[in-house]
Design a protein around this motif. Structure first.
Motif, PDB file in Angstrom:
ATOM      1  N   TRP A  34      61.450 -80.800  45.522  1.00  0.00           N
ATOM      2  CA  TRP A  34      62.679 -80.215  44.970  1.00  0.00           C
ATOM      3  C   TRP A  34      63.436 -79.459  46.061  1.00  0.00           C
ATOM      4  CZ3 TRP A  34      64.366 -80.527  39.808  1.00  0.00           C
ATOM      5  CH2 TRP A  34      65.450 -79.723  39.474  1.00  0.00           C
ATOM      6  N   ASN A  35      62.697 -78.778  46.898  1.00  0.00           N
ATOM      7  CA  ASN A  35      63.298 -78.006  47.985  1.00  0.00           C
ATOM      8  C   ASN A  35      64.104 -78.896  48.923  1.00  0.00           C
ATOM      9  OD1 ASN A  35      63.422 -75.366  49.478  1.00  0.00           O
ATOM     10  ND2 ASN A  35      62.417 -76.581  51.058  1.00  0.00           N
ATOM     11  N   GLU A  36      63.671 -80.158  49.046  1.00  0.00           N
ATOM     12  CA  GLU A  36      64.346 -81.075  49.962  1.00  0.00           C
ATOM     13  C   GLU A  36      65.407 -81.919  49.276  1.00  0.00           C
ATOM     14  OE1 GLU A  36      63.233 -84.417  53.388  1.00  0.00           O
ATOM     15  OE2 GLU A  36      61.646 -83.401  52.266  1.00  0.00           O
ATOM     16  N   PHE A  37      65.152 -82.345  48.027  1.00  0.00           N
ATOM     17  CA  PHE A  37      66.039 -83.309  47.377  1.00  0.00           C
ATOM     18  C   PHE A  37      66.698 -82.809  46.098  1.00  0.00           C
ATOM     19  CE2 PHE A  37      62.844 -85.829  49.695  1.00  0.00           C
ATOM     20  CZ  PHE A  37      63.691 -86.492  50.569  1.00  0.00           C
ATOM     21  N   GLY A  38      66.239 -81.682  45.534  1.00  0.00           N
ATOM     22  CA  GLY A  38      66.835 -81.157  44.319  1.00  0.00           C
ATOM     23  C   GLY A  38      66.583 -82.002  43.096  1.00  0.00           C
ATOM     24  N   VAL A  39      65.523 -82.827  43.121  1.00  0.00           N
ATOM     25  CA  VAL A  39      65.141 -83.652  41.967  1.00  0.00           C
ATOM     26  C   VAL A  39      63.623 -83.698  41.870  1.00  0.00           C
ATOM     27  CG1 VAL A  39      67.186 -85.133  42.044  1.00  0.00           C
ATOM     28  CG2 VAL A  39      65.157 -85.763  43.362  1.00  0.00           C
ATOM     29  N   ARG A  40      63.132 -84.174  40.713  1.00  0.00           N
ATOM     30  CA  ARG A  40      61.716 -84.471  40.584  1.00  0.00           C
ATOM     31  C   ARG A  40      61.399 -85.704  41.429  1.00  0.00           C
ATOM     32  NH1 ARG A  40      58.350 -80.842  37.459  1.00  0.00           N
ATOM     33  NH2 ARG A  40      59.565 -80.063  35.709  1.00  0.00           N
ATOM     34  N   TYR A  41      60.155 -86.154  41.369  1.00  0.00           N
ATOM     35  CA  TYR A  41      59.765 -87.304  42.180  1.00  0.00           C
ATOM     36  C   TYR A  41      60.650 -88.523  41.893  1.00  0.00           C
ATOM     37  CZ  TYR A  41      55.325 -84.831  43.010  1.00  0.00           C
ATOM     38  OH  TYR A  41      54.363 -83.930  43.371  1.00  0.00           O
ATOM     39  N   ASN A  42      60.945 -89.262  42.947  1.00  0.00           N
ATOM     40  CA  ASN A  42      61.618 -90.551  42.804  1.00  0.00           C
ATOM     41  C   ASN A  42      60.983 -91.513  43.803  1.00  0.00           C
ATOM     42  OD1 ASN A  42      62.717 -89.907  45.328  1.00  0.00           O
ATOM     43  ND2 ASN A  42      64.558 -89.058  44.436  1.00  0.00           N
ATOM     44  N   PHE A  43      61.674 -92.597  44.129  1.00  0.00           N
ATOM     45  CA  PHE A  43      61.046 -93.598  44.983  1.00  0.00           C
ATOM     46  C   PHE A  43      60.731 -93.064  46.372  1.00  0.00           C
ATOM     47  CE2 PHE A  43      60.560 -97.401  47.542  1.00  0.00           C
ATOM     48  CZ  PHE A  43      59.715 -98.139  46.737  1.00  0.00           C
ATOM     49  N   ILE A  44      61.412 -92.020  46.802  1.00  0.00           N
ATOM     50  CA  ILE A  44      61.093 -91.432  48.111  1.00  0.00           C
ATOM     51  C   ILE A  44      59.661 -90.901  48.097  1.00  0.00           C
ATOM     52  CG2 ILE A  44      61.705 -89.637  49.775  1.00  0.00           C
ATOM     53  CD1 ILE A  44      64.568 -89.800  48.732  1.00  0.00           C
ATOM     54  N   SER A  98      62.256 -83.169  32.683  1.00  0.00           N
ATOM     55  CA  SER A  98      61.335 -84.281  32.901  1.00  0.00           C
ATOM     56  C   SER A  98      60.006 -83.806  33.477  1.00  0.00           C
ATOM     57  CB  SER A  98      61.968 -85.306  33.854  1.00  0.00           C
ATOM     58  OG  SER A  98      62.163 -84.722  35.132  1.00  0.00           O
ATOM     59  N   ASN A  99      59.054 -84.714  33.498  1.00  0.00           N
ATOM     60  CA  ASN A  99      57.741 -84.447  34.095  1.00  0.00           C
ATOM     61  C   ASN A  99      57.645 -85.200  35.414  1.00  0.00           C
ATOM     62  OD1 ASN A  99      54.768 -85.503  34.503  1.00  0.00           O
ATOM     63  ND2 ASN A  99      54.591 -83.621  33.287  1.00  0.00           N
ATOM     64  N   GLY A 100      57.219 -84.509  36.469  1.00  0.00           N
ATOM     65  CA  GLY A 100      57.181 -85.109  37.798  1.00  0.00           C
ATOM     66  C   GLY A 100      56.290 -86.331  37.890  1.00  0.00           C
ATOM     67  N   LEU A 101      55.107 -86.270  37.281  1.00  0.00           N
ATOM     68  CA  LEU A 101      54.179 -87.403  37.341  1.00  0.00           C
ATOM     69  C   LEU A 101      54.744 -88.619  36.608  1.00  0.00           C
ATOM     70  CD1 LEU A 101      50.754 -85.610  36.755  1.00  0.00           C
ATOM     71  CD2 LEU A 101      51.683 -86.469  38.907  1.00  0.00           C
ATOM     72  N   GLN A 102      55.423 -88.377  35.505  1.00  0.00           N
ATOM     73  CA  GLN A 102      56.035 -89.473  34.769  1.00  0.00           C
ATOM     74  C   GLN A 102      57.141 -90.128  35.603  1.00  0.00           C
ATOM     75  OE1 GLN A 102      57.994 -88.340  31.125  1.00  0.00           O
ATOM     76  NE2 GLN A 102      58.157 -90.435  30.370  1.00  0.00           N
ATOM     77  N   LYS A 103      57.911 -89.299  36.294  1.00  0.00           N
ATOM     78  CA  LYS A 103      58.984 -89.836  37.128  1.00  0.00           C
ATOM     79  C   LYS A 103      58.419 -90.592  38.325  1.00  0.00           C
ATOM     80  CE  LYS A 103      62.990 -88.593  37.437  1.00  0.00           C
ATOM     81  NZ  LYS A 103      64.291 -88.055  37.846  1.00  0.00           N
ATOM     82  N   PHE A 104      57.286 -90.105  38.851  1.00  0.00           N
ATOM     83  CA  PHE A 104      56.641 -90.811  39.956  1.00  0.00           C
ATOM     84  C   PHE A 104      56.205 -92.200  39.505  1.00  0.00           C
ATOM     85  CE2 PHE A 104      53.113 -92.187  42.537  1.00  0.00           C
ATOM     86  CZ  PHE A 104      53.508 -91.852  43.816  1.00  0.00           C
ATOM     87  N   TYR A 105      55.596 -92.266  38.325  1.00  0.00           N
ATOM     88  CA  TYR A 105      55.156 -93.563  37.798  1.00  0.00           C
ATOM     89  C   TYR A 105      56.354 -94.494  37.585  1.00  0.00           C
ATOM     90  CZ  TYR A 105      53.406 -97.071  34.561  1.00  0.00           C
ATOM     91  OH  TYR A 105      53.100 -98.269  33.965  1.00  0.00           O
ATOM     92  N   LYS A 106      57.429 -93.943  37.050  1.00  0.00           N
ATOM     93  CA  LYS A 106      58.627 -94.754  36.813  1.00  0.00           C
ATOM     94  C   LYS A 106      59.202 -95.270  38.124  1.00  0.00           C
ATOM     95  CE  LYS A 106      63.212 -94.601  34.650  1.00  0.00           C
ATOM     96  NZ  LYS A 106      64.206 -93.756  33.968  1.00  0.00           N
ATOM     97  N   ALA A 107      59.217 -94.402  39.146  1.00  0.00           N
ATOM     98  CA  ALA A 107      59.725 -94.816  40.461  1.00  0.00           C
ATOM     99  C   ALA A 107      58.835 -95.902  41.058  1.00  0.00           C
ATOM    100  CB  ALA A 107      59.790 -93.609  41.396  1.00  0.00           C
ATOM    101  N   PHE A 108      57.527 -95.745  40.872  1.00  0.00           N
ATOM    102  CA  PHE A 108      56.578 -96.710  41.419  1.00  0.00           C
ATOM    103  C   PHE A 108      56.756 -98.079  40.783  1.00  0.00           C
ATOM    104  CE2 PHE A 108      52.437 -98.805  41.705  1.00  0.00           C
ATOM    105  CZ  PHE A 108      52.145 -98.631  43.050  1.00  0.00           C
ATOM    106  N   THR A 109      57.015 -98.111  39.475  1.00  0.00           N
ATOM    107  CA  THR A 109      57.165 -99.388  38.781  1.00  0.00           C
ATOM    108  C   THR A 109      58.559 -99.977  38.933  1.00  0.00           C
ATOM    109  OG1 THR A 109      57.647 -98.175  36.728  1.00  0.00           O
ATOM    110  CG2 THR A 109      55.378 -98.904  37.075  1.00  0.00           C
ATOM    111  N   ASN A 110      59.589 -99.120  39.063  1.00  0.00           N
ATOM    112  CA  ASN A 110      60.957 -99.632  39.198  1.00  0.00           C
ATOM    113  C   ASN A 110      61.310 -99.989  40.633  1.00  0.00           C
ATOM    114  OD1 ASN A 110      61.400 -99.384  36.510  1.00  0.00           O
ATOM    115  ND2 ASN A 110      62.503 -97.452  36.619  1.00  0.00           N
ATOM    116  N   SER A 111      60.704 -99.305  41.594  1.00  0.00           N
ATOM    117  CA  SER A 111      60.852 -99.624  43.015  1.00  0.00           C
ATOM    118  C   SER A 111      62.298 -99.567  43.512  1.00  0.00           C
ATOM    119  CB  SER A 111      60.271-101.017  43.301  1.00  0.00           C
ATOM    120  OG  SER A 111      58.934-101.085  42.903  1.00  0.00           O
TER     121      SER A 111
END
Length: 699
Positions: free
Chosen positions: A166-176, A269-282
């Protein structure tokens, strides 16, 4: 119900700990300086209300690992003869892995060591619990404490990671964040340089030990009264009910992230859920994370981009008559230019390719777009620059695109994708099958056609023989064919048939993998030369990517330079092209050699045309690079831009066409024109994909 709750004590305590940490994380992110937004009362309620429900049901999924561990805690399994049977199974499994013939050894890398370590520990601990009944409680408590500590550590570490992200991107986990898992070394190096690591990790460790101690004190009674089989069935029933509920509730909660305030949606949102979504959506949205140009300004770069932002088709013409020769494209796994003698390698591991290069149209200064096979396949199939996130090959929207096959098919060709492994891997079957290719993979080979295979598929020799068989059948139809063969043998574990080359397959060395692939390609061409269709065929050989991608800078150029050549004796005169060329230009150049006239959506260009302007594209999942005029421009998330002067390093032992090694020296002043040009290209490519304008043309 009371007994079930009692036996859920450990699970419940860790769940409460996770919810507290998640709640505190939301508060910290809410008041973080980067969260420059005001929130209504309703938004605050949704952030913490729906956020709590999301966290709870995400833990239901993650915590399934914990309750599986708890369900296997038992005293009865140590009774005779069950304990000895289970121990025997562990010992047999350990012997199997130690034999060097397990599936882990076949794949290679650190997997065998990890497998040996894990099974050894399981065997040792089970034996200790089995044979030392007097100390069984103490040993079990120690293992139980270690398990709880690991869960607590991961919960706290995730919260810390979310804060820094968040400190770097201002969002929860994403594809980065997914990207960070791929480039672990670079990320760890960045953390080491950017933050006070010792105090940070020390604090995480102290908090984890303290939280673990409290949870164990409140939960260790579970070990003293383990649930019986009947109670375990009830617990499993409750957990399955929670899992099924989560499948319905989580999507409903996610749909409530509908505020016009982006920060409100992210905090809810939940960070782990967003990570999973990013992982599957690519995917990574270019327009959210990268600098953009106004649409009217993009018009200035249409000639450079080779594409109009709104009307992305070009009319490709030729003065000559179209030549309907067969085309065989061979993408070679992990073939760095540094393996070839031309670029200074003295180990003679590519003797055939070194010779073939001298007889071909040889591109000596060509760069791969990425460092994964799917990125290379994207480059030679779609002929467009890499875009943020995963390759189009692995995305959901990957079918009915404008491809090299769609051009060949429009000219009456048949198109096939040949792969020695299982084409479902890396989504290749979905991509090529959905874009006009017939697929020939490992499943197409009969048992008697396979002389050797490993985890990745049949050896390149076997696939070479199959390719000849396929092409002979295609030639009988009277139609020209376009076949794309992806090799596999130059890939870890680097195993191949014995007695073929001077390096044994048991050595599992990269040089052996390269040499064997070179040998297999020689066998392919020796067989091809005996076929009637050979003289009417153009062969294109290009690497998918380099063998390694790490370097001193974000995009080290020497880790993207690959060999590529076009071979057609009697039709194409041998020549060395030392212009700067991109992997996306290879197939448009081949189509130009054949004088094809067609409507094109390709960003790639015919390198042999007089109006060709040298440039190349190199990228990771998030750093997008553009090489032109001896400058490397890199655009990155958070709208960052870097530029490097490319200072050529002379090598007197190499010919001038191969002496193309550079030092990348960061510029203190940005070249604005090149910066805008880079943005224009990547913005246009991202826009066209996002708006579905790269679809196959209807004819």
């Amino acid at each position: 119900m009371k007994s079930i709750l009692k036996h859920h004590l450990v699970y419940t305590n860790i769940a409460i700990f996770y919810l507290i940490v998640s709640f505190l994380t939301r508060i910290i992110l809410l008041f973080h300086p980067i969260t420059q937004s005001k929130f209504s009362g309703l938004e605050i309620l949704k952030i913490f209300g729906f956020g709590l429900v999301s966290d709870l049901f995400i833990f239901v999924f993650v915590g399934a690992i914990l309750w599986l561990y708890l369900m296997f805690l038992s005293n009865s399994k140590f009774k005779k003869p069950y304990g000895y049977i289970i121990l025997g199974v562990f010992v047999a499994l350990l012997i199997y892995i130690l034999s060097g013939k397990s599936i882990l050894s076949e794949y290679g890398g650190v997997l065998p060591e990890i497998g040996i370590a894990f099974v050894s520990l399981k065997t040792i601990f089970f034996a200790a619990l089995l044979f030392t009944e007097k100390f069984r409680k103490q040993i079990r408590l120690a293992l139980f404490s270690l398990t709880i500590f690991l869960f607590v550590l991961l919960i706290i570490q995730n919260a810390v990671s979310e804060f820094f992200f968040w400190n770097e991107f201002g969002v929860r986990y994403n594809f980065i964040a997914v990207d960070y898992l791929v480039y672990t070394n670079a990320v760890i190096g960045n953390i080491m340089e950017s933050y006070p690591v010792v105090p940070l990790f020390a604090s995480v460790g102290i908090l984890s030990f303290a939280a673990t101690y409290i949870i164990i004190i409140k939960s260790k009674s579970y070990l003293e009264n383990l649930p019986n089989f009947s109670n375990k069935l009830k617990i499993i029933g409750v957990q399955l009910l929670l899992l099924v509920s989560a499948l319905f509730i989580l999507p409903a909660i996610t749909s409530q992230q509908n505020s016009s305030n982006v920060f409100a949606n992210e905090l809810q949102s939940n960070g782990l859920q967003k990570f999973y979504k990013a992982f599957t959506n690519s995917e990574l949205d270019y327009f959210e994370f990268y600098e953009t140009l106004p649409e009217e300004e993009l018009a200035e770069f249409e000639a450079i981009v080779n594409m109009n932002y709104k009307n992305n088709t070009n009319n490709i013409t030729s003065e000559g008559t179209e030549i309907k020769k067969n085309v065989v494209l061979i993408t070679v796994e992990s073939l760095s230019e540094e393996f070839m003698k031309h670029y200074g390698n003295q180990n003679n591991i590519t003797p055939f390719l070194d010779q073939l290069a001298e007889e071909s149209l040889f591109f000596t200064n060509l760069y791969a777009t990425g460092n994964r096979t799917v990125r290379g396949l994207e480059a030679v199939t779609l002929c467009l620059p890499p875009t943020p996130g995963e390759s189009v090959v692995k995305r959901k929207d990957n079918k009915n695109k404008f491809t090299t096959a769609s051009v060949f098919n429009s000219k009456g060709y048949t198109s096939k994708f040949l792969y020695g492994g299982d084409a479902y891997f890396d989504n290749m079957q979905d991509f090529f099958g959905g874009n006009g290719y017939d697929i020939v993979d490992k499943s197409s080979l009969k048992p008697n056609e396979i002389s050797f295979s490993n985890i990745w598929g049949v050896c390149d020799e076997d696939m070479a023989k199959k390719a000849i068989q396929v092409m002979n059948e295609e030639a009988k139809t009277g139609k020209p064919f376009f076949n794309h063969w992806m090799t596999v043998s130059n890939h870890r574990p680097f195993t191949y048939p014995e007695g073929k080359i001077s390096i044994s397959g048991t050595a599992k060395s990269r040089e052996g993998g390269v040499m064997y692939t070179d040998y297999a390609l020689k066998q392919f061409f020796e067989m091809a030369k005996k076929q009637a269709w050979f003289k009417n065929t153009v062969f294109v050989i290009v690497a998918d990517h380099c063998a390694s991608s790490s370097g001193k800078t974000e995009l080290p150029m020497d880790k993207y330079r690959i060999p590529a050549f076009i071979y057609a004796p009697g039709f194409i005169q041998p020549q060395k092209i030392d212009k700067l060329v991109s992997q996306i230009d290879v197939m448009p150049t081949v189509l130009g050699i054949l004088n094809f006239k067609y409507q094109s959506k390709f960003f790639g260009k015919d390198v042999l045309k007089t109006n060709y302007i040298p440039r190349a594209f190199i990228a990771t999942y998030q750093d997008l690079g553009y090489i032109k005029d001896d400058i490397l421009t890199i655009i990155s998330p958070q709208k960052k831009v870097k530029q490097f002067d490319l200072i050529q390093q002379k090598n007197e032992t190499l010919g001038t066409e191969y002496s193309i090694f550079y030092e990348e020296k960061q510029k203190t002043k940005i070249d604005v024109k090149l910066k805008k040009e880079t943005i224009a290209i990547y913005q246009t490519a991202s826009h066209i994909l996002k708006t579905k304008k790269y679809e196959k043309l209807n004819r």
